[in-house]
Design an enzyme around this catalytic site. Structure first.
Site, mmCIF file in Angstrom:
data_model
loop_
_atom_site.group_PDB
_atom_site.id
_atom_site.type_symbol
_atom_site.label_atom_id
_atom_site.label_comp_id
_atom_site.label_asym_id
_atom_site.label_seq_id
_atom_site.Cartn_x
_atom_site.Cartn_y
_atom_site.Cartn_z
ATOM 1 N N ARG A 34 2.906 4.936 6.426
ATOM 2 C CA ARG A 34 3.282 4.233 7.663
ATOM 3 C C ARG A 34 3.797 2.817 7.403
ATOM 4 O O ARG A 34 4.163 2.120 8.359
ATOM 5 C CB ARG A 34 2.074 4.163 8.600
ATOM 6 C CG ARG A 34 1.532 5.508 9.045
ATOM 7 C CD ARG A 34 0.182 5.362 9.693
ATOM 8 N NE ARG A 34 -0.808 4.868 8.743
ATOM 9 C CZ ARG A 34 -2.070 4.548 9.058
ATOM 10 N NH1 ARG A 34 -2.466 4.658 10.330
ATOM 11 N NH2 ARG A 34 -2.902 4.117 8.131
ATOM 12 N N CYS A 40 0.845 -1.198 0.000
ATOM 13 C CA CYS A 40 0.000 0.000 0.000
ATOM 14 C C CYS A 40 0.881 1.249 0.000
ATOM 15 O O CYS A 40 1.989 1.251 0.525
ATOM 16 C CB CYS A 40 -0.904 -0.009 1.230
ATOM 17 S SG CYS A 40 -2.069 1.386 1.291
ATOM 18 N N ASP A 58 0.442 3.791 1.713
ATOM 19 C CA ASP A 58 0.383 4.414 3.040
ATOM 20 C C ASP A 58 1.791 4.699 3.567
ATOM 21 O O ASP A 58 2.664 3.828 3.554
ATOM 22 C CB ASP A 58 -0.347 3.480 4.009
ATOM 23 C CG ASP A 58 -0.747 4.174 5.300
ATOM 24 O OD1 ASP A 58 0.168 4.603 6.049
ATOM 25 O OD2 ASP A 58 -1.954 4.284 5.569
ATOM 26 N N CYS A 109 -6.327 0.557 7.171
ATOM 27 C CA CYS A 109 -6.000 1.118 5.857
ATOM 28 C C CYS A 109 -7.068 2.127 5.425
ATOM 29 O O CYS A 109 -8.263 1.812 5.384
ATOM 30 C CB CYS A 109 -5.900 -0.008 4.829
ATOM 31 S SG CYS A 109 -5.585 0.534 3.143
ATOM 32 N N HIS A 120 -2.333 -3.689 5.197
ATOM 33 C CA HIS A 120 -2.115 -3.271 6.590
ATOM 34 C C HIS A 120 -3.431 -2.905 7.231
ATOM 35 O O HIS A 120 -4.353 -2.400 6.577
ATOM 36 C CB HIS A 120 -1.136 -2.093 6.664
ATOM 37 C CG HIS A 120 -1.655 -0.829 6.048
ATOM 38 N ND1 HIS A 120 -2.244 0.176 6.797
ATOM 39 C CD2 HIS A 120 -1.697 -0.416 4.759
ATOM 40 C CE1 HIS A 120 -2.610 1.162 5.993
ATOM 41 N NE2 HIS A 120 -2.288 0.838 4.754
#
Length: 218
Positions: A46, A42, A44, A101, A98
């Site tokens: 993080r 992803c 993302d 999300c 994750h």
């Protein structure tokens, strides 16, 4: 100092530290890459792939998009997969989602009129939800529903990979790569395994490519 300036300064310090520890490091890196793993994750911020598995530069080939999807019409992702298998000869592909999300959360809600293009991308996740709606809706909290769809989406993307001609051709010729579905827990920093597929696993007949001999193609 603005954030981009901070990152540039940190880059200089990092490069100097690496060269101090290993003077020939970057010259060696410049020669070639030979990763054994392709990571499809992803976007993302993080979930930085190399950091969460403590990998070094050169150990992973990486593709990221919103909600870590493998879509049959996404030539960006498919090109990465083809290059990773046919040129880099990776032995493993990881699809990593994750928990918590944002893309998955959005897919569980009505389409946002401010995110027209993103809506189209998330339509594929909505389809995963629709396929498993009864199981997901039976859960008590929004967090549980989101995290269940995170897991189911990873599993569906692993299967989507096995449906591509790229993977099936590789499995017919060289047996590699093995495909893994993982989920990352942002709150603990740990990865959990959900599914693995290899050339030994049967692809559903409706997704199989017909084998065409060289003579038949002439």
């Amino acid at each position: 100092m603005q954030i981009f300036e901070q990152f540039l300064e940190q880059n200089k310090r990092w490069a100097e530290r690496i060269k101090g520890d290993n003077p020939g490091y970057f010259q060696q890196m410049a020669k070639q890459q030979k990763p054994e793993m392709l990571w499809i994750g992803c976007s993302d911020s993080r979930v930085p792939a190399e950091i969460v598995v403590n990998a070094q530069p050169g150990e992973m080939f990486i593709h990221r998009n919103i909600a870590n999807q493998v879509i049959a019409t996404d030539f960006n992702c498919l090109s990465v997969i083809q290059y990773a298998i046919n040129t880099l000869e990776v032995k493993h592909i990881v699809v990593c989602g994750h928990y918590n999300c944002g893309g998955i959360k959005a897919a569980l809600n009505q389409q946002n009129s401010d995110l027209v293009l993103t809506n189209k991308w998330l339509m594929h996740v909505k389809n995963v939800y629709r396929l498993h709606q009864k199981e997901i809706d039976s859960l008590e909290t929004g967090e549980q529903r989101t995290n269940k769809l995170v897991e189911l989406n990873v599993i569906e993307q692993v299967h989507a990979l096995s449906h591509t001609s790229i993977i099936q051709e590789a499995w017919d010729k060289q047996t590699a790569p093995t495909i893994h579905g993982w989920v990352y827990d942002v709150s603990s920093g740990l990865l959990n395994t959900l599914i693995s597929l290899s050339h030994l696993d049967e692809v559903h007949p409706i997704y199989r490519y017909e084998s065409v001999s060289a003579e038949a193609q002439l």
